[in-house]
Every structure is written in C-alpha cells, then in structure tokens.
Design a protein around this motif. Structure first.
Motif, PDB file in Angstrom:
ATOM      1  N   GLY A 304       0.833  -1.199   0.000  1.00 29.27           N
ATOM      2  CA  GLY A 304       0.000   0.000   0.000  1.00 29.27           C
ATOM      3  C   GLY A 304       0.867   1.247   0.000  1.00 29.27           C
ATOM      4  O   GLY A 304       2.093   1.157  -0.056  1.00 29.27           O
ATOM      5  N   PRO A 305       0.235   2.412   0.077  1.00 26.13           N
ATOM      6  CA  PRO A 305       0.966   3.672  -0.035  1.00 26.13           C
ATOM      7  C   PRO A 305       2.010   3.883   1.066  1.00 26.13           C
ATOM      8  O   PRO A 305       3.003   4.577   0.858  1.00 26.13           O
ATOM      9  N   SER A 306       1.806   3.286   2.216  1.00 25.97           N
ATOM     10  CA  SER A 306       2.817   3.450   3.268  1.00 25.97           C
ATOM     11  C   SER A 306       3.758   2.257   3.291  1.00 25.97           C
ATOM     12  O   SER A 306       4.489   2.062   4.256  1.00 25.97           O
ATOM     13  N   GLY A 307       3.694   1.435   2.267  1.00 21.16           N
ATOM     14  CA  GLY A 307       4.602   0.294   2.189  1.00 21.16           C
ATOM     15  C   GLY A 307       4.084  -0.940   2.894  1.00 21.16           C
ATOM     16  O   GLY A 307       4.783  -1.946   2.983  1.00 21.16           O
ATOM     17  N   GLU A 308       2.859  -0.906   3.378  1.00 21.23           N
ATOM     18  CA  GLU A 308       2.344  -2.078   4.068  1.00 21.23           C
ATOM     19  C   GLU A 308       2.114  -3.211   3.077  1.00 21.23           C
ATOM     20  O   GLU A 308       1.530  -3.002   2.025  1.00 21.23           O
ATOM     21  N   PRO A 309       2.610  -4.412   3.382  1.00 24.59           N
ATOM     22  CA  PRO A 309       2.478  -5.506   2.416  1.00 24.59           C
ATOM     23  C   PRO A 309       1.016  -5.933   2.234  1.00 24.59           C
ATOM     24  O   PRO A 309       0.256  -5.892   3.199  1.00 24.59           O
TER      25      PRO A 309
ATOM     26  N   VAL B 257       5.755 -12.260   2.078  1.00 25.45           N
ATOM     27  CA  VAL B 257       5.193 -11.027   2.638  1.00 25.45           C
ATOM     28  C   VAL B 257       5.964  -9.823   2.118  1.00 25.45           C
ATOM     29  O   VAL B 257       5.409  -8.737   1.963  1.00 25.45           O
ATOM     30  N   GLY B 258       7.228 -10.042   1.782  1.00 21.63           N
ATOM     31  CA  GLY B 258       8.074  -8.939   1.312  1.00 21.63           C
ATOM     32  C   GLY B 258       7.862  -8.584  -0.150  1.00 21.63           C
ATOM     33  O   GLY B 258       8.575  -7.739  -0.681  1.00 21.63           O
ATOM     34  N   GLY B 259       6.936  -9.227  -0.812  1.00 22.09           N
ATOM     35  CA  GLY B 259       6.582  -8.797  -2.165  1.00 22.09           C
ATOM     36  C   GLY B 259       7.268  -9.542  -3.282  1.00 22.09           C
ATOM     37  O   GLY B 259       7.128  -9.183  -4.451  1.00 22.09           O
ATOM     38  N   CYS B 260       8.008 -10.607  -2.961  1.00 20.36           N
ATOM     39  CA  CYS B 260       8.625 -11.405  -4.018  1.00 20.36           C
ATOM     40  C   CYS B 260       7.535 -11.994  -4.906  1.00 20.36           C
ATOM     41  O   CYS B 260       6.596 -12.613  -4.417  1.00 20.36           O
ATOM     42  N   ARG B 261       7.662 -11.806  -6.209  1.00 19.02           N
ATOM     43  CA  ARG B 261       6.653 -12.352  -7.116  1.00 19.02           C
ATOM     44  C   ARG B 261       7.261 -13.254  -8.190  1.00 19.02           C
ATOM     45  O   ARG B 261       6.539 -13.876  -8.952  1.00 19.02           O
ATOM     46  N   VAL B 262       8.577 -13.272  -8.277  1.00 17.76           N
ATOM     47  CA  VAL B 262       9.228 -14.249  -9.161  1.00 17.76           C
ATOM     48  C   VAL B 262      10.397 -14.858  -8.394  1.00 17.76           C
ATOM     49  O   VAL B 262      11.227 -14.140  -7.836  1.00 17.76           O
ATOM     50  N   GLN B 263      10.410 -16.180  -8.335  1.00 13.35           N
ATOM     51  CA  GLN B 263      11.549 -16.879  -7.747  1.00 13.35           C
ATOM     52  C   GLN B 263      12.040 -17.873  -8.787  1.00 13.35           C
ATOM     53  O   GLN B 263      11.265 -18.648  -9.347  1.00 13.35           O
ATOM     54  N   ASP B 445       6.046 -10.964  14.408  1.00 18.22           N
ATOM     55  CA  ASP B 445       5.217  -9.758  14.363  1.00 18.22           C
ATOM     56  C   ASP B 445       5.257  -9.186  12.942  1.00 18.22           C
ATOM     57  O   ASP B 445       6.327  -8.877  12.415  1.00 18.22           O
ATOM     58  N   LEU B 446       4.108  -9.082  12.334  1.00 15.97           N
ATOM     59  CA  LEU B 446       4.062  -8.622  10.941  1.00 15.97           C
ATOM     60  C   LEU B 446       3.760  -7.127  10.843  1.00 15.97           C
ATOM     61  O   LEU B 446       3.850  -6.545   9.760  1.00 15.97           O
ATOM     62  N   SER B 447       3.408  -6.529  11.980  1.00 14.16           N
ATOM     63  CA  SER B 447       2.857  -5.171  11.899  1.00 14.16           C
ATOM     64  C   SER B 447       3.887  -4.139  11.433  1.00 14.16           C
ATOM     65  O   SER B 447       3.529  -3.144  10.814  1.00 14.16           O
ATOM     66  N   GLY B 448       5.142  -4.386  11.717  1.00 16.39           N
ATOM     67  CA  GLY B 448       6.147  -3.377  11.361  1.00 16.39           C
ATOM     68  C   GLY B 448       6.726  -3.536   9.967  1.00 16.39           C
ATOM     69  O   GLY B 448       7.556  -2.733   9.540  1.00 16.39           O
ATOM     70  N   ILE B 449       6.315  -4.557   9.252  1.00 17.52           N
ATOM     71  CA  ILE B 449       6.930  -4.817   7.946  1.00 17.52           C
ATOM     72  C   ILE B 449       6.502  -3.766   6.920  1.00 17.52           C
ATOM     73  O   ILE B 449       5.317  -3.484   6.766  1.00 17.52           O
ATOM     74  N   ARG B 450       7.486  -3.196   6.264  1.00 21.87           N
ATOM     75  CA  ARG B 450       7.199  -2.204   5.232  1.00 21.87           C
ATOM     76  C   ARG B 450       7.966  -2.552   3.958  1.00 21.87           C
ATOM     77  O   ARG B 450       9.085  -3.048   4.016  1.00 21.87           O
ATOM     78  N   ILE B 451       7.325  -2.287   2.840  1.00 23.67           N
ATOM     79  CA  ILE B 451       7.963  -2.527   1.543  1.00 23.67           C
ATOM     80  C   ILE B 451       8.398  -1.188   0.964  1.00 23.67           C
ATOM     81  O   ILE B 451       7.615  -0.248   0.902  1.00 23.67           O
TER      82      ILE B 451
END
Lengths: 323, 663
Positions: A304-309, B257-263, B445-451
């Motif tokens: 999302g816009p804040s980088g949330e997966p 969760v980190g957004g990998c879409r091709v492996q 904890d998944l709450s702090g994960i940011r892409i």
C-alpha cells in the motif's frame, strides 16, 4: 498514428563492418516493428554478445544487451514477469549454439511467447574469426590456421528437437522475406526460432553473399548466377501443423529436418514449421495461477501507499504455529 | 531430577522417516509449551545412509544444539553403534532388543575411520564388536539402557487393531521411538496425540495407527522404566502463540510477505527446500484492508478477487536462474533466486551484469561445505569472501547475513527493500544450519513490515527527470548515485542496458571521462547505504556493552554464542557479542567503536581461515585476538562455545582454536 521507420532508429553510431549481414537483420526488425505499429515502449529487444549483440543499441525500443549465451533466460524472465511485453531475443550462432546451447534447448521445451532471432555466419567475428558451432567440418575460413576440426550443429534440426513451435530460416540479404518472417515470428503464439544466414564479409570468405547468390555457378545457357538460396513458400510448402496428431507431427518433423539439412547448393529459406496446437508456457502457468494473465508478477501491487504488504501470510504461519 | 531441559536424539537410515519423527517430537514439545531446537544431519544420499536429528528442549527459548544427547532414541543398530558412546552420563538409550547381536561389520554404511575407532575402543575395553558390546560400554559409562521389543509391540498393536499387515510397517517404529521417549520422560501423551494429528492432518487412518502404536510403546516404557530415569518433561501452560519452523521456510515466508513475485532456481542442496515451499504456497492470499487507500473500493475488490501469486521458475541451470530473475526484475517484479555455493559459481556473471546495470535482484545464498561439491548437506560458512569478491571488476553489492530463523524472515524483506532502493544485487547469506534446523519462536510480528520499492518512475514525471533533456536517462548522474528507474513497458521510459560500460542512456561507451563518472556514481551507492540504513539492521551488540571480552561472529553460530553467554553468566564469566549482519558495506565505524572498547576479542566462525575477522581487519585495521573456527561440517554447539571462551578468557590459550565435535 502509424510508426515510421525513423521512429525505430537511434542516433548511436553503428560500428558493424561495411557490408555486414547484420544490417539486413537490423533493417528487417525495424521494418517489422514499424509495420506492426508496435510502439517503442511495448517492445524489449534482448541480445547476447558479439557483433549481433550490439543490435539493441540501434533500435529505439527497450534494449537489453545481456551476457554471452544468456539472452534467452533474460528474455524469458522479462516476458514471464510481464506477458504484455513484446519480447525479441537476438544473438549469434556462438551465442545460441555454443555457450548458450543449453538455454536454447530448454527454451524450446517451455514455449514462452517470444521471438528468438539467431544470426548464423559460421564465425566468431568480434574475436577475429574463430570457427563457430555452425561452421561445417573441414572448412577453412580466412583466419583459421587449419580446416575446422568440428562437425557443425544444425540450428533448424536442433530447434525441431528442442520443441520450438515456429521454426524458420532467413537470409539477411532477402530483407523482404526476413521482415515477413519476423512479423510472423512475433505474432506466433509460442517460441519462434528464426535462424538467419548472415554473411560475415570480414572473416567468412566461404559462405559469402556471392556464394549464397550463386555467383560462382552460372547457368551455362543464360550466363546468370544460380542462387543457392530459394524461398520455400514459392514452392508451395505448407509449414503449418493443423491437427497436431502424432502422425502429422512426425511427418512434418521429417520434412523440417530435411529442409534444415539442405545447406549445399540448394538452401531453402522461409517458414519451415508453425505449430499453435501446443500451449504456451504462459497458458500453462495460468492454469496453476488463476490471476497470472490478468495480474502477472510485474503488475501485482505488493504494498500500500505506506509500504504495508498486501500479502496475507497469517494462514501459512498458523500452519506452523504450535499452540 | 532434571525437568524440562533435555537433549534428545533420534537416528536411522535415510528414507525411513527419521525427520518426521524428530519433527513430531519437536512439535509435541512445542505444543506442550516448551521451546525446541532441532538440528538435522544427513548425507548427500536418498536412501540408506545414516541420518540423525537432535532436538533440544527447554523452558526458555534456545537457539543451538548441545554436543551430547541426554536421551538417544533408536530403532536400528547403526544409530546405537554411532551415537551410544556420546550419550551423557545418567542419560539413556532406547534400543530395539531384537538387534542386540548385530555386529559392527554388518553395517555397510559405517566409514572405515568410524569402524576402526570403535573397534579399538571396544578391544581396549575387552568388549565384543556388536550392539551388545557398545551398549555394555555405555552402561559402564553410567548410561541407562532401555530395551524395547519393537516387533512384539507392533504385533500386539496389529492384532488389537485387526490390521495384520501393521506388524510389517517398520515405519511405525519412528513414532514408537518418540512415544517410548515420552514414556520415559513421563511427558503428557496427549501432546503427542495432538502432534500426530497435526502432522498427518486429514489422514484419519494413519493418525489412528500412529496413536495406537504410540500408546503401546509409551505404556510399555512408562510402566517398566520411567521411575529410574532422571529427565522429565512437563507441560507448561502458555498463552504465547509460537511457530516451529525451519530457516528455509522462514526465508520463503519473508519473501512472500516482502513482495517477491518471481523466484527462480535450479535444484541444489540445501537451497531448494525454500523454492519447493514457495511453489507449494504460490497462490497468495491478499488482504486489501492492509492498504491505506482501501477507500478505493474498485481497486480493493479487484485485488481481493484477483489475488496474488508467485511465479516459481525452475530453470536449466543457475546461469539461467539468475538471468531470468534479472529479466523479471527489469519488468518490475520483485525477483529472487536461491542457491548454494556451486550454483552461485554459475551466477557470478549474472550478478556482475546486475551490478553494472543496477538491477535489483536478491540472491539467497545457502552456504554448505566446500570447496567444489564439498560436503553438500553439511554446514560451513566458507563463502563469505566468495560472496564479497565474486565477479570481475568492481561494483556495489549488499551482503546480509542472518543469524537465526527469525532474522531469515525479516532479512528476506530487507533484502528486497535494499535491492530496490539501491538498485543492486543483494546477497542474503544463510547456511545449512539455519536452512535445516527447526526452532520454536514467538509468533513473528508482521505489523512493522514495510515494503520500499525505491525510485520507480513513470508517465508524467519522466520529462522532469533529466534536467532539460527531453528523453529519459536510465543512468542519470545523481548526488547519491541512485537514478530513478523505469520498468520495461513504461511509455516514455525507454532505456538500454549493456554489460559494457555505458553512458547515462545505457549505450556502450569507452570514453574515459564518462567511465570515471559512471564508476563513481555506482560506487557512491555504498556510501549512501552506509549513511541511510539503520545500524540496528546492520549489526547487533548482544550482552553488556561494558564487558571486557567481545565475541565477533556472523550467521548461524549466533545461536550457540547467545546460549553460551547465558550459561557463562551462570559461571560469572561475562562477555558480549558483536553480531555482524551487514557484511557489505561493513559498518566499520560502529565496529571500531565496539572493538576498541574490548580488552580481548574472539572471533567465532565456521570456516578455516576466519574470513569475517580478515574482512574486519581489512576494513578497520583491527586484528581480532583469537579465532575459534570449525570446518568439520558439523554445527557449532553451545558447549563448544562455552569451553573455548573459558579457555581463552582464563588461560589466554592459542590464537587459533579449532572445534571438532560432531558425528
């Protein structure tokens, strides 16, 4: 607005030798893209290493000049991540039949929807004329110290054995036919392989333009050269697979192998084989991943816009959760 | 009586279900509120060679194996022969009473060296060369021996269930060995039952069979032997949600969760487990509510309906794996490939290309014993220098080394963020220990994960990019070295790539002035990274900052070091531990400030030449005082770290100490 040929050119100085067969291929690609009205940003031209590897720099589309022999996996990776791209792969005979032969064979069995153009001149030009995998046994081109000690690989029969679903042989001085072959190859649903006889005027002094054109064998009656290359479509040849049953495939495979092996005084050029009864790799993937064609990997929003997966892995974690 | 602290080992021929029974044991312990750490040791072989699994159980979180088991559970002769002499005093051995007379020479998979050592030992003690002889030697060492008639118990269970074929099912002996252990430990049988249900989820017949044979072994042992065994496990009530997982799973989950879409991958031990896990879970659940702009109903519905997925591409070799991943990255997918040393050899040319063309690609590098094919299923951290220097010429790369399964998870996310933010290849260094060991952690904890996808540009802002120029420049010279990139297919964003040196557009150049500017631009990114990446993502100082002794390490030895620090504290030996997580660019200044405070520094690594210590010396000028190294292919255990620290702290022993424990 229709594309003009100039829209597909870049201002990069072209440093191929004068008279190089590569020019015919470059022109044919640019003409094909213009006639197909493919806007530059929709096309990515990948290439290997060597003289032919420089071709993307002369074409005004996305141009990815890769590593020696690796053009196909690069191209396949890009295409599978975004199937909406038109992907063209270009490389020399050393690239495709030598260092990258494993990739060339394995690309065939996948049938990704790309067009692979292989420049076949029998020599490694940029390194001063060593024998390439397509040079016939016993030939001694200009810079070899002795006759070629290896048998040649036949690109057409190898492509057939590998599973390419579109197989053609072009000739770089027949730009009109080549352009049509490239257009067909791009339009083909699946992996298209076009092997192009493309004389190297500097290092291959045997398979020259004059040799292909039959300047050394004149018709005694008319005194005219009798060209070695001839267009197969003008002989009423039908390259298409219609039903895809085993008998038809076997028969066609024999025909293609036979055409491929004709490299002497009669060299057929044109489309040898076209089979759209086999699903593409993208279609096979789509059977497993229902979203694949709509939202392929490159088009998926991952955050999302804040980088949330956006991927929710809680169910997977719960499977590993022991409470 | 020792409660809730145990090192348990099970062994057997590969292909007979040793892993499953060890995981069953570990799951049951985790379900019983305990923490587990399981280490799997196996040969590069499909069937027949000996493998074993050590599971350590504790009431607090643990991260490493111990060298010796307290309880050895066996159902074949080879496991007794190989491991019985390593069981702790007062520990126990469960064995199949039908195998007492098996001779050492009956075991074709025993290496000559192992056989010779055992024969010498048995001869010196005047014992016969058989399971009996070995067991007698153990008994004399103070180990309790527990005979179990597996065959008879199976027959009984078969007749109870009315399943005569069951008595032939030797695979059931796995579950029986676990259940017998639980009987001895007087652990609650119900946790084993729930672990069986979890393990064989949905296969009710198999669940019933396992539970029945399990109960018969449990009852037999508990009634007959339990009172004499001093180790006990007791259920602990906990509200904490916990996961029990391997490093290859943790890494794969981080990628998802980190957004990998091709492996992409080519099969190789011990890396391909990760790709297998990704492929088995390639259809993703998408939660559009996570999106801050979920007010956009159309988009949200679209995402929910279409979901997400990871394309897992098995290629013809590792050259294709990395180059296909690079191709996919050019199109805009977050892309990665996973491999081990031999595969990385083939990836080097592709990585260099990604370096000069500034393509974000993640290489998950599972180290194993080298050189060459080396020891394909054993551990080593021998590839730090290789990861650091592989490739012709100079280009920036990030190398990240995880120290445990939890770090594997979060570092997988970091790897993609760094790759895209700094547009370069990122090598995520893991090793066989982390890949194949299984451990209990509080739920991630998944709450702090940011892409962070870095500077990707499209459409309207393209023309403003290149200061007056009308056309887009992929490699625009910038202050921080990062040029906004377009993805293939972006209108107005056409660019060129080449493995040759290039100008700002990506066209080949050999001009010396442009060359210098382009090299400077690329290499500048290392400085940018050094300034931008938070130090807590690059190194961790564990323990008291003021300690006189500082241990320096990286990767999987972290577990043994952390556990050893606890144990040493109890003996009043206080050390701290500098864990380096970002190998490149190395956080040199912070390393200098920590190391210059220490009176004594000790490097611990699983390789011959103390590679990290060398890299630190090269980068900081600081020579680490002592090197503890291990390269026998077996993991470093807590007690090995304890012993070496004690030696080095108390006696100022040699500069280099080689650890050798392991079977």
């Amino acid at each position: 607005m229709a594309l003009k040929l100039t829209d597909l050119k870049t201002s990069v100085h072209n440093d191929w030798c004068p008279g190089c067969g590569d020019f015919g291929v470059l022109n044919a690609i640019q003409m094909s893209l213009a006639e197909m009205d493919l806007e530059p940003h929709r096309v990515a031209v990948f290439s290997g290493i060597g003289c032919s590897g420089k071709i993307p720099h002369y074409i005004n589309t996305y141009g990815i000049h890769t590593l020696h022999g690796r053009v196909l996996p690069y191209a396949i990776g890009a295409k599978l991540a975004d199937p909406s791209l038109e992907v063209i792969a270009a490389g020399g005979d050393g690239d495709g039949m030598g260092i990258g032969a494993g990739h060339m064979v394995n690309a065939g069995r996948r049938n990704v929807d790309i067009c692979y153009i292989m420049f076949d001149n029998g020599v490694y030009g940029l390194t001063k004329g060593q024998a390439s995998p397509t040079l016939s046994l016993g030939l001694k081109t200009k810079s070899l110290s002795g006759p070629n000690i290896n048998e040649a690989i036949n690109p057409i029969t190898l492509a057939m054995a590998s599973g390419y679903t579109f197989i053609a042989r072009g000739y770089s001085y027949d730009v009109r036919q080549l352009k049509e072959l490239i257009k067909k190859g791009i339009n083909h649903r699946g992996s298209a392989f076009i092997s192009i006889l493309q004389p190297c005027p500097t290092y291959n002094d045997i398979n020259t333009m004059e040799w292909h054109g039959g300047q050394d064998r004149k018709d005694p009656a008319t005194g005219k050269a009798m060209p070695r290359v001839y267009r197969i479509e003008e002989k009423g040849y039908d390259p298409s697979i219609h039903s895809g049953d085993a008998d038809e495939l076997n028969k066609k495979m024999q025909e293609v192998n036979s055409l491929g092996n004709q490299l002497g005084d009669e060299i057929p050029i044109g489309l040898f084989y076209s089979n759209e009864t086999i699903p593409t790799y993208e279609e096979r993937v789509a059977e497993r991943l229902p979203n694949y064609l709509k939202t392929p990997p490159a088009k998926q929003q991952v955050s999302g816009p804040s980088g949330e997966p956006v991927a929710d892995i809680s169910a997977l974690l719960d499977n590993l959760c022991m409470t | 009586m020792t409660n809730n602290q145990l090192t348990w080992m099970i062994g057997g021929s590969q292909g007979t279900g040793v892993d499953s029974s060890a995981l069953l044991f570990g799951r049951a312990c985790t379900l019983g509120g305990l923490y587990g750490y399981g280490n799997r040791e196996y040969y590069s072989n499909i069937k027949g060679e000996h493998s074993y699994f050590m599971v350590r159980v504790h009431q607090k979180i643990i991260h490493s194996p111990l060298s010796k088991p307290d309880l050895l559970a066996t159902f074949d002769a080879e496991t007794v022969i190989r491991h019985a002499l390593s069981v702790n005093v007062d520990g126990g051995i469960i064995y199949n009473s039908e195998l007492s007379n098996v001779k050492l020479t009956d075991i074709p998979t025993l290496e000559h060296r192992v056989l010779e050592d055992l024969v010498t030992y048995l001869d010196n003690n005047k014992l016969e060369h058989s399971v009996n002889g070995i067991l007698e030697a153990s008994r004399r060492n103070g180990v309790h021996i527990y005979a179990i008639p597996y065959g008879d118990l199976l027959k009984e269970a078969a007749s109870t269930l009315g399943e005569p074929k069951l008595s032939n099912l030797t695979r059931m002996m796995n579950t029986m060995a676990v259940a017998a252990s639980f009987g001895l430990l007087e652990f609650d049988l119900s946790v084993l039952d729930s672990a069986i249900s979890r393990t064989f989820h949905g296969k009710s017949k198999i669940i019933q069979l396992n539970m029945t044979v399990g109960k018969s072994a449990y009852d037999y042992v508990k009634g007959k032997y339990a009172s004499g065994f001093q180790y006990k496990l007791k259920k602990v009530q906990t509200e904490e949600k916990r996961v029990f997982l391997q490093g290859n799973q943790a890494t794969a989950l981080g990628k998802l969760v980190g957004g990998c879409r091709v492996q992409t991958y080519y099969p190789i031990s011990p890396a391909s487990d990760e790709s297998d896990y990704l492929e088995a879970n390639q259809i993703l659940k998408i939660n559009p509510r996570r999106l801050s702009d979920s007010s956009n109903v159309e988009k949200t519905t679209y995402l929910e309906k279409n979901g997400g997925s990871v394309l897992v591409l098995q290629t013809e070799d590792e050259t294709a794996a990395i180059t296909a991943a690079i191709g996919a990255a050019l199109s805009g997918a977050r892309s990665s490939t996973s491999t081990s040393g031999p595969g990385f050899c083939l990836m080097v040319e592709g990585m260099g290309w990604a370096g000069i063309n500034e393509v974000p690609v993640v290489i998950t590098y599972y180290q194993r014993g080298g050189p060459s094919t080396g020891m394909p299923t054993r551990q080593e951290q021998g590839d730090l220098r290789f990861a650091l220097h592989a490739g012709q010429g100079e280009f920036p790369r990030i190398i990240l080394a995880s120290g445990d399964q939890r770090e594997c998870f979060y570092d997988a996310v970091h790897s993609f963020n760094y790759a895209e933010r700094y547009q370069l290849p990122v090598i995520h260094l893991i090793d066989k220990t982390l890949a194949n060991s299984t451990a209990t952690y509080p739920m991630f904890d998944l709450s702090g994960i940011r892409i962070d996808r870095g500077a990707i540009t499209n459409g309207e802002n393209l023309n403003n990019l290149s200061s007056g120029d009308k056309t887009y420049k992929r490699f625009l010279f910038t202050e921080d070295g990062i040029s906004p990139r377009t993805l293939l297919g972006t209108k107005g964003g056409v660019f060129w790539n080449t493995g040759d040196e290039h100008d700002e557009y990506g066209h080949i150049t050999e001009d010396p002035v442009v060359r210098v500017r382009m090299m400077d631009k690329r290499m500048k990114k290392l400085e940018t990274i050094d300034h931008e990446v938070p130090i807590q993502e690059r190194l961790t100082l564990h323990g008291n900052e003021e300690s006189d002794v500082t241990i320096v390490s990286w990767g999987s030895p972290k577990g043994a070091i952390i556990d050893a620090m606890d144990a040493l504290n109890d003996e009043n030996i206080h050390v701290n531990f500098l864990q380096i997580r970002m190998i490149n660019p190395l956080p040199s200044e912070n390393i200098i400030s920590v190391l210059s405070r220490a009176k004594k520094t000790i490097g611990i690594e699983m390789n011959y030449s103390a590679q990290l210590a060398g890299w630190i010396r090269e980068s900081t000028g600081i020579a680490i005082d002592h090197h503890v190294v291990k390269y026998n292919g077996r993991p470093i255990s807590q007690d090995e770290v304890c012993d070496s620290i004690k030696k080095l702290v108390k006696y100022d022993a040699p500069k280099r100490l080689v650890l050798t424990h392991g079977t």
